[in-house]
Scaffold this active site. Structure first.
Site: not given
Ligand code: 5RP
Length: 226
Positions: A25, A28, A102
């Site tokens: 999520t 990225t 996750e």
């Molecule tokens: C969501 C997460 C995401 O993996 C984490 O916040 C990284 O997000 P991004 O890729 O938008 O920087 O833990 O719960």
């Protein structure tokens, strides 16, 4: 190309025909899911388990066959983002509020890849507020316990309302400082009745894929995964 896109697309190179993929999520993971969609379009037979409703909807839009975690016998490869990670592969996750799903997807997966831009790599984790998922019932008690332990809890809000996770729970962000005593925090916080999960992911990945501003990619293998 931005660093997150570079990392997301590189990680997708580890996907093989027939795999069940855990879809992370965040911004990225978004690029990785786009790539998974392209692989499916090109004829690869893949199944996916998403770590959030947002990622599931994204996958469905791309016609990626998506399943509930209980419908698959295993997850071959999970690919997800992080908020902070140190050189011992200890990470903070849950900035997007999906930490419980996750963590269960990563725990269930045979192989785990974290994807990121190089801003996520830190000497010691802990300056990013540590998210924990708590049940709404009795949340004031949980906040009191966290306050007593000087964890400076802040209940997450969205549009002035309490942020709700995909599991219908609340997120509390702990305002801590690096370095963290991760063992103490895990034990203490997980022992509070009402806490579902902590966003500390300690040595849970097999490799990290880092996209850099200069468009280069760094892949670091974790030889010490427990
Ligand atoms: C969501 C997460 C995401 O993996 C984490 O916040 C990284 O997000 P991004 O890729 O938008 O920087 O833990 O719960």
């Amino acid at each position: 190309m931005n660093s997150k896109k570079i990392a997301g697309e590189k990680a997708a190179e580890y996907i093989k025909d027939g795999m069940v993929i855990g879809l992370g999520t965040g911004s990225t993971s978004y690029y990785m899911i786009e790539k998974v969609g392209a692989l499916v379009k090109a004829g690869m037979k893949l199944k996916a388990v998403a770590t959030s409703k947002e990622s599931e909807e994204h996958a469905l839009r791309l016609h990626i066959p998506t399943f509930d975690i209980n419908e698959v016998p295993t997850i071959d490869l999970a690919i997800d983002g992080v908020d902070e990670i140190d050189n011992q592969f200890n990470a903070i996750k849950g900035g997007g509020g999906a930490l419980f799903r996750e963590k269960i997807v990563a725990s269930h997966a045979k192989e785990v890849i974290w994807i990121m831009d190089d801003g996520k790599l830190v000497k010691e984790i802990g300056n990013f507020p540590l998210p924990i998922e708590i049940l709404p019932y009795g949340y004031r008690y949980v906040l009191e316990q966290l306050e007593k332990a000087s964890y400076l809890p802040r209940i997450r809000k969205k549009d002035k309302e309490f942020f709700l996770t995909d599991n219908g729970n609340y997120i509390v962000d702990l305002q801590l400082k690096a370095p963290l005593n991760t063992k103490d925090i895990m034990e203490h916080v997980m022992n509070i009745t009402g806490v579902l999960e902590v966003g500390l992911f300690l040595n849970m990945c097999d490799r990290i894929v880092v996209g850099r501003k200069d468009h280069s990619i760094k892949v670091i293998e974790n030889k010490y995964k427990r």
